[in-house]
Design an enzyme around this catalytic site. Sequence first.
Site, PDB file in Angstrom:
ATOM      1  N   TYR A  13       0.848  -1.197   0.000  1.00  0.00           N
ATOM      2  CA  TYR A  13       0.000   0.000   0.000  1.00  0.00           C
ATOM      3  C   TYR A  13       0.878   1.239   0.000  1.00  0.00           C
ATOM      4  O   TYR A  13       1.808   1.341   0.794  1.00  0.00           O
ATOM      5  CB  TYR A  13      -0.927   0.030   1.218  1.00  0.00           C
ATOM      6  CG  TYR A  13      -2.372  -0.053   0.780  1.00  0.00           C
ATOM      7  CD1 TYR A  13      -2.929   0.975   0.017  1.00  0.00           C
ATOM      8  CD2 TYR A  13      -3.151  -1.167   1.066  1.00  0.00           C
ATOM      9  CE1 TYR A  13      -4.237   0.882  -0.429  1.00  0.00           C
ATOM     10  CE2 TYR A  13      -4.458  -1.258   0.622  1.00  0.00           C
ATOM     11  CZ  TYR A  13      -5.000  -0.223  -0.129  1.00  0.00           C
ATOM     12  OH  TYR A  13      -6.278  -0.314  -0.581  1.00  0.00           O
ATOM     13  N   GLU A  30      -0.514   4.776  -0.672  1.00  0.00           N
ATOM     14  CA  GLU A  30      -1.299   5.988  -0.951  1.00  0.00           C
ATOM     15  C   GLU A  30      -0.434   7.221  -0.743  1.00  0.00           C
ATOM     16  O   GLU A  30       0.333   7.300   0.217  1.00  0.00           O
ATOM     17  CB  GLU A  30      -2.531   6.041  -0.047  1.00  0.00           C
ATOM     18  CG  GLU A  30      -3.632   5.123  -0.543  1.00  0.00           C
ATOM     19  CD  GLU A  30      -4.817   5.060   0.415  1.00  0.00           C
ATOM     20  OE1 GLU A  30      -4.628   5.355   1.605  1.00  0.00           O
ATOM     21  OE2 GLU A  30      -5.912   4.713  -0.045  1.00  0.00           O
ATOM     22  N   ASP A  87      -5.592  13.474 -25.605  1.00  0.00           N
ATOM     23  CA  ASP A  87      -5.649  12.076 -25.185  1.00  0.00           C
ATOM     24  C   ASP A  87      -4.869  11.277 -26.228  1.00  0.00           C
ATOM     25  O   ASP A  87      -5.370  10.975 -27.310  1.00  0.00           O
ATOM     26  CB  ASP A  87      -7.103  11.607 -25.096  1.00  0.00           C
ATOM     27  CG  ASP A  87      -7.216  10.157 -24.624  1.00  0.00           C
ATOM     28  OD1 ASP A  87      -6.194   9.450 -24.631  1.00  0.00           O
ATOM     29  OD2 ASP A  87      -8.334   9.747 -24.258  1.00  0.00           O
ATOM     30  N   THR A 144      -2.637   5.867 -22.413  1.00  0.00           N
ATOM     31  CA  THR A 144      -2.512   4.508 -21.885  1.00  0.00           C
ATOM     32  C   THR A 144      -1.094   4.016 -22.138  1.00  0.00           C
ATOM     33  O   THR A 144      -0.430   4.440 -23.097  1.00  0.00           O
ATOM     34  CB  THR A 144      -3.490   3.543 -22.580  1.00  0.00           C
ATOM     35  OG1 THR A 144      -3.314   3.656 -23.999  1.00  0.00           O
ATOM     36  CG2 THR A 144      -4.931   3.858 -22.230  1.00  0.00           C
ATOM     37  N   LYS A 189      -0.904   0.310 -25.169  1.00  0.00           N
ATOM     38  CA  LYS A 189      -1.189   0.251 -26.615  1.00  0.00           C
ATOM     39  C   LYS A 189       0.137   0.353 -27.370  1.00  0.00           C
ATOM     40  O   LYS A 189       0.955  -0.538 -27.240  1.00  0.00           O
ATOM     41  CB  LYS A 189      -2.214   1.317 -26.977  1.00  0.00           C
ATOM     42  CG  LYS A 189      -3.570   1.042 -26.293  1.00  0.00           C
ATOM     43  CD  LYS A 189      -4.618   2.115 -26.534  1.00  0.00           C
ATOM     44  CE  LYS A 189      -5.887   1.790 -25.748  1.00  0.00           C
ATOM     45  NZ  LYS A 189      -6.860   2.902 -25.777  1.00  0.00           N
ATOM     46  N   ARG A 203      -0.948  -2.703 -18.662  1.00  0.00           N
ATOM     47  CA  ARG A 203      -2.225  -1.987 -18.731  1.00  0.00           C
ATOM     48  C   ARG A 203      -2.208  -0.884 -17.683  1.00  0.00           C
ATOM     49  O   ARG A 203      -1.966  -1.145 -16.500  1.00  0.00           O
ATOM     50  CB  ARG A 203      -3.407  -2.930 -18.454  1.00  0.00           C
ATOM     51  CG  ARG A 203      -3.483  -4.130 -19.360  1.00  0.00           C
ATOM     52  CD  ARG A 203      -4.875  -4.721 -19.395  1.00  0.00           C
ATOM     53  NE  ARG A 203      -5.701  -3.925 -20.265  1.00  0.00           N
ATOM     54  CZ  ARG A 203      -5.689  -3.997 -21.601  1.00  0.00           C
ATOM     55  NH1 ARG A 203      -4.905  -4.846 -22.216  1.00  0.00           N
ATOM     56  NH2 ARG A 203      -6.461  -3.224 -22.317  1.00  0.00           N
TER      57      ARG A 203
HETATM   58  C1  LIG Z   1      -7.928   3.188 -24.999  1.00  0.00           C
HETATM   59  C2  LIG Z   1      -8.321   4.593 -24.825  1.00  0.00           C
HETATM   60  C3  LIG Z   1      -8.748   5.070 -23.580  1.00  0.00           C
HETATM   61  C4  LIG Z   1      -9.096   4.197 -22.402  1.00  0.00           C
HETATM   62  O1  LIG Z   1      -8.173   3.369 -21.914  1.00  0.00           O
HETATM   63  P1  LIG Z   1      -8.578   2.221 -20.874  1.00  0.00           P
HETATM   64  O2  LIG Z   1      -7.248   1.819 -20.341  1.00  0.00           O
HETATM   65  O3  LIG Z   1      -9.266   1.170 -21.674  1.00  0.00           O
HETATM   66  O4  LIG Z   1      -9.461   2.813 -19.830  1.00  0.00           O
HETATM   67  C5  LIG Z   1      -9.021   6.425 -23.459  1.00  0.00           C
HETATM   68  N1  LIG Z   1      -8.874   7.258 -24.501  1.00  0.00           N
HETATM   69  C6  LIG Z   1      -8.493   6.823 -25.716  1.00  0.00           C
HETATM   70  C7  LIG Z   1      -8.371   7.809 -26.838  1.00  0.00           C
HETATM   71  C8  LIG Z   1      -8.207   5.481 -25.919  1.00  0.00           C
HETATM   72  O5  LIG Z   1      -7.847   5.071 -27.125  1.00  0.00           O
END
Ligand SMILES: *Cc1c(COP(=O)(O)O)cnc(C)c1O
Length: 422
Positions: A59, A61, A207, A233, A236, A242
């Site tokens: 933990y 936090e 994003d 993220t 990807k 993840r």
């Molecule tokens: C994949 C993605 C997310 C979300 O990611 P998670 O890990 O699945 O919550 C948010 N924004 C965009 C543009 C994405 O491609």
Amino acid sequence: MTNDFVADWDALAETDPDVAGAIANEVNRERSTLRLIASENYASPAVLAAQASTMNNKYAEGYPGRRYYGGCEFVDVVETLAIERAKRLFGADHANVQPHAGAQANMAVFGAFLEPRSDDKVLGLVLAHGGHLTHGSPVNVSGKWFNFVGYEVDRETEQLDYDRIRDLAKQQRPKIVLAGFTAYPRVIDWVAFRSIADDVGALLWVDASHFIGLCAGGAYPSPVPFADVVTFTTHKTLRGPRGAIVLCREEHAKAIDKAVFPMMQGGPLEHVIAAKAVCLQEAMSPDFAEYAARVVRSARSLAQGLADEGIRVVSGGTDSHLALCDVRPVGLGGKEAEAVCDEVGIAINKNGIPFDPMPPLDPSGIRVGTPGPATLGMDEPEMKEVASIIGEALRNRTDGRVKEQCRARVGELMNRFPVYPG
Ligand SMILES: *Cc1c(COP(=O)(O)O)cnc(C)c1O
């Protein structure tokens, strides 16, 4: 150094054969399926090992040096490494490496800058043209609590029209302008978005979940110098565990940190943060730059190959890791195309295309991407072969013999480029 207590497979197989069996089946599925899902990849064994470590047990936090628990000296080491590496790799003022996933990173942006159910507006791409669930979908907290206004791509070019986005921004006066999408294949003009945000006194939020690995490797323009805040993220194109990271300008650091913890999350996943540190280190290597270039080059080749098979490539091509394709010219919809590809061992996803006349559950298109195959070492010649297999399978979808041949061709590729060879 010993490897005690990192990923002890024998212990799992003995204690829980049901879970171990499903994991073994998943490994076999990965080994026999060509992964063309644009949002998926293969994390390295080093990333997976860090994630399977005993840092799971801690933990922590708070933030490094400011924790609510004792015994944090070693998780502080990995979290500090992750923060410093993220800042160095992307040239950012500030990094928060704690978000559990992309959705949570985006929640932190809302928490830092917006009042729920207020007049604060966010200007983002409509979902049907490539926006994400967390960019204002009515079934997501972003759309339930916050006020999203959508811009569209141009009907002719199927690309962003920055003059129209600017006009809409002037009319709507958003607090945040959002760019960065899940199904937009072309380069995004960060200079234009910065100037649109400045014109209306808005923050620019990017994003970068899909393409951040390409930015790390220098194969796609980085939004970091232009944006106030960048979320992405790590699993990807960045090829890590993840999870997600938020980068921001120094002036927003406090607001973002408070929004991640304690506003949105409790204890950070330090084993995952350890794995984030590993993937960020990997992403600084010359090998990774070569990887990112291969991803884009092979996506172009895949898109061209699919066009040669009679499939319509949305916007006429790609500058990134993915292509959006309209499969109606070969006589079927996206749902059926996904099923046929699945039958021959190719994993893709059905996807709406801009101004899609078909319903979301059976859209006109598919989305394909090359982050996975490029990790396996596949390149342009293999993507030509993959495009030919897809074209052959879609055209002959009622012919079992042809589909058998297609499946064998996929098998041959997977044998030449094995997943986690051991
Ligand atoms: C994949 C993605 C997310 C979300 O990611 P998670 O890990 O699945 O919550 C948010 N924004 C965009 C543009 C994405 O491609």
